[in-house]
Design a protein around this motif. Structure first.
Motif, PDB file in Angstrom:
ATOM      1  N   UNK A   7       0.827  -1.210   0.000  1.00  7.89           N
ATOM      2  CA  UNK A   7       0.000   0.000   0.000  1.00  7.89           C
ATOM      3  C   UNK A   7       0.861   1.259   0.000  1.00  7.89           C
ATOM      4  N   UNK A   8       0.565   2.138  -0.950  1.00  9.37           N
ATOM      5  CA  UNK A   8       1.316   3.380  -1.062  1.00  9.37           C
ATOM      6  C   UNK A   8       2.651   3.224  -1.758  1.00  9.37           C
ATOM      7  N   UNK A   9       3.080   1.989  -1.953  1.00 10.36           N
ATOM      8  CA  UNK A   9       4.366   1.721  -2.602  1.00 10.36           C
ATOM      9  C   UNK A   9       4.134   1.274  -4.041  1.00 10.36           C
ATOM     10  N   UNK A  10       3.617   0.056  -4.232  1.00 11.33           N
ATOM     11  CA  UNK A  10       3.298  -0.349  -5.600  1.00 11.33           C
ATOM     12  C   UNK A  10       1.805  -0.185  -5.891  1.00 11.33           C
ATOM     13  N   UNK A  11       0.994  -0.032  -4.838  1.00 12.99           N
ATOM     14  CA  UNK A  11      -0.443   0.227  -5.015  1.00 12.99           C
ATOM     15  C   UNK A  11      -0.713   1.689  -4.667  1.00 12.99           C
ATOM     16  N   UNK A  12      -1.408   2.375  -5.528  1.00 14.96           N
ATOM     17  CA  UNK A  12      -1.675   3.801  -5.345  1.00 14.96           C
ATOM     18  C   UNK A  12      -2.853   3.996  -4.394  1.00 14.96           C
ATOM     19  N   UNK A  13      -2.559   3.950  -3.097  1.00 21.78           N
ATOM     20  CA  UNK A  13      -3.592   4.127  -2.082  1.00 21.78           C
ATOM     21  C   UNK A  13      -3.463   3.093  -0.991  1.00 21.78           C
ATOM     22  N   UNK A  14      -4.525   2.948  -0.201  1.00 23.31           N
ATOM     23  CA  UNK A  14      -4.592   1.956   0.863  1.00 23.31           C
ATOM     24  C   UNK A  14      -5.636   0.920   0.442  1.00 23.31           C
ATOM     25  N   UNK A  15      -5.195  -0.269   0.091  1.00 26.38           N
ATOM     26  CA  UNK A  15      -6.099  -1.256  -0.504  1.00 26.38           C
ATOM     27  C   UNK A  15      -7.203  -1.694   0.455  1.00 26.38           C
ATOM     28  N   UNK A  16      -6.897  -1.806   1.744  1.00 20.66           N
ATOM     29  CA  UNK A  16      -7.922  -2.219   2.689  1.00 20.66           C
ATOM     30  C   UNK A  16      -9.028  -1.175   2.798  1.00 20.66           C
ATOM     31  N   UNK A  17      -8.648   0.086   2.837  1.00 18.35           N
ATOM     32  CA  UNK A  17      -9.651   1.141   2.909  1.00 18.35           C
ATOM     33  C   UNK A  17     -10.450   1.198   1.609  1.00 18.35           C
ATOM     34  N   UNK A  18      -9.775   1.012   0.491  1.00 21.54           N
ATOM     35  CA  UNK A  18     -10.475   0.996  -0.795  1.00 21.54           C
ATOM     36  C   UNK A  18     -11.452  -0.172  -0.870  1.00 21.54           C
ATOM     37  N   UNK A  19     -11.049  -1.327  -0.333  1.00 23.22           N
ATOM     38  CA  UNK A  19     -11.944  -2.480  -0.317  1.00 23.22           C
ATOM     39  C   UNK A  19     -13.155  -2.206   0.567  1.00 23.22           C
ATOM     40  N   UNK A  20     -12.923  -1.553   1.691  1.00 20.62           N
ATOM     41  CA  UNK A  20     -14.016  -1.196   2.589  1.00 20.62           C
ATOM     42  C   UNK A  20     -15.040  -0.326   1.859  1.00 20.62           C
ATOM     43  N   UNK A 108     -12.036 -19.197   2.069  1.00 29.31           N
ATOM     44  CA  UNK A 108     -12.858 -18.003   2.200  1.00 29.31           C
ATOM     45  C   UNK A 108     -14.217 -18.262   1.568  1.00 29.31           C
ATOM     46  N   UNK A 109     -15.289 -17.813   2.241  1.00 28.62           N
ATOM     47  CA  UNK A 109     -16.640 -18.024   1.736  1.00 28.62           C
ATOM     48  C   UNK A 109     -16.794 -17.467   0.329  1.00 28.62           C
ATOM     49  N   UNK A 110     -17.663 -18.120  -0.463  1.00 30.48           N
ATOM     50  CA  UNK A 110     -17.820 -17.757  -1.860  1.00 30.48           C
ATOM     51  C   UNK A 110     -18.140 -16.302  -2.100  1.00 30.48           C
ATOM     52  N   UNK A 111     -19.051 -15.730  -1.299  1.00 31.64           N
ATOM     53  CA  UNK A 111     -19.417 -14.335  -1.494  1.00 31.64           C
ATOM     54  C   UNK A 111     -18.262 -13.399  -1.246  1.00 31.64           C
ATOM     55  N   UNK A 112     -17.486 -13.662  -0.193  1.00 28.46           N
ATOM     56  CA  UNK A 112     -16.330 -12.821   0.123  1.00 28.46           C
ATOM     57  C   UNK A 112     -15.241 -12.981  -0.930  1.00 28.46           C
ATOM     58  N   UNK A 113     -15.077 -14.216  -1.385  1.00 27.93           N
ATOM     59  CA  UNK A 113     -14.085 -14.468  -2.435  1.00 27.93           C
ATOM     60  C   UNK A 113     -14.459 -13.710  -3.710  1.00 27.93           C
ATOM     61  N   UNK A 114     -15.736 -13.734  -4.045  1.00 28.29           N
ATOM     62  CA  UNK A 114     -16.199 -13.025  -5.236  1.00 28.29           C
ATOM     63  C   UNK A 114     -16.052 -11.518  -5.075  1.00 28.29           C
ATOM     64  N   UNK A 115     -16.248 -11.019  -3.849  1.00 30.02           N
ATOM     65  CA  UNK A 115     -16.066  -9.590  -3.577  1.00 30.02           C
ATOM     66  C   UNK A 115     -14.618  -9.187  -3.827  1.00 30.02           C
ATOM     67  N   UNK A 116     -13.680  -9.984  -3.337  1.00 35.60           N
ATOM     68  CA  UNK A 116     -12.257  -9.689  -3.527  1.00 35.60           C
ATOM     69  C   UNK A 116     -11.917  -9.688  -5.018  1.00 35.60           C
ATOM     70  N   UNK A 117     -12.436 -10.663  -5.758  1.00 36.02           N
ATOM     71  CA  UNK A 117     -12.171 -10.712  -7.190  1.00 36.02           C
ATOM     72  C   UNK A 117     -12.772  -9.515  -7.916  1.00 36.02           C
ATOM     73  N   UNK A 118     -14.003  -9.146  -7.543  1.00 37.41           N
ATOM     74  CA  UNK A 118     -14.643  -7.982  -8.167  1.00 37.41           C
ATOM     75  C   UNK A 118     -13.869  -6.703  -7.852  1.00 37.41           C
ATOM     76  N   UNK A 119     -13.350  -6.625  -6.624  1.00 34.46           N
ATOM     77  CA  UNK A 119     -12.563  -5.455  -6.228  1.00 34.46           C
ATOM     78  C   UNK A 119     -11.325  -5.314  -7.108  1.00 34.46           C
TER      79      UNK A 119
END
Length: 227
Positions: A7-20, A108-119
């Motif tokens: 986060x902030x290094x190779x990713x432009x932002x904070x990925x956890x906050x963006x996922x939230x 990881x539960x299917x819905x959460x896994x799909x959320x991560x992939x969609x993100x």
């Protein structure tokens, strides 16, 4: 060996906050976690939280957040939508589900896994253009394996050292933060591991810079050698 903060290094932002914020598009209940998420994010960036405070506070917030997502019908709808899209594309459902697995989060539960992939479908463009991944790169991050793992898979990077979550209970089992970073890296790669280059955007990663032959500070897309 090259080691990168995420986060902030190779990713432009904070990925956890963006996922939230991304997950809030599907279920507004997650907004109840906004205040504590912001509080701990600010404390982390300002260096005003001890490791013990972060482990307790982040663990508590993360567990409640993931529990809300796991119960969400809207989030689970992402799983159904992904399976339907796979069928329309002529893919086998079982193959599609297996391919959606995330490094460190196979259960990881299917819905959460799909959320991560969609993100990551939406946010892979936030990987900074200067970063050219190599399969033997190491990503060393305070973010969680269940989220960053999918980005690493898409980048073709096989080595991830991150905070970890028990996918059954949503308990934080390890917070890869501050002095825990070099400790965990030695546990995973061995005490004699040689870091040729280390990249970060945070001065709090000084222990990792000290371990490396060369250290680089990243601000936006500007990279400055500091060691």
């Amino acid at each position: 060996m090259r080691v990168f903060d995420f986060d902030g290094t190779i990713y432009d932002g904070e990925s956890l906050f963006d996922l939230y914020l991304f997950s809030a598009r599907y279920d507004v209940k997650v907004f109840r976690h906004l205040a504590p998420v912001l509080r701990y994010a600010i404390k982390y960036k300002l260096g005003k939280a001890t490791l013990e405070q972060m482990e307790h506070g982040v663990g508590k917030v993360t567990r409640k957040y993931l529990q809300d997502l796991a119960k969400s019908r809207s989030i689970d709808g992402l799983r159904t939508q992904a399976l339907d899209n796979a069928v329309k594309a002529g893919l086998d459902k079982d193959v599609m589900v297996a391919d959606a697995s995330v490094i460190g989060a196979d259960d990881l539960d299917g819905g959460l896994k799909s959320l991560v992939n969609a993100f990551w479908d939406r946010n892979m463009s936030k990987i900074k253009p200067w970063y050219e991944p190599r399969p033997d790169d190491v990503i060393l991050t305070a973010s969680f394996d269940v989220t960053v793992g999918e980005a690493c898979r898409r980048l073709g990077v096989h080595n991830l050292i991150a905070s970890t979550i028990d996918p059954r209970t949503f308990e934080v089992t390890y917070l890869n933060f501050n002095t825990n970073k070099p400790k965990r890296l030695r546990e995973v790669l061995g005490p004699d591991a040689v870091i040729d280059e280390f990249y970060t955007d945070s001065e709090f990663d000084q222990p990792m810079i000290d371990m490396a032959r060369k250290g680089f500070m990243v601000k936006g897309n500007v990279i400055t050698q500091v060691k």
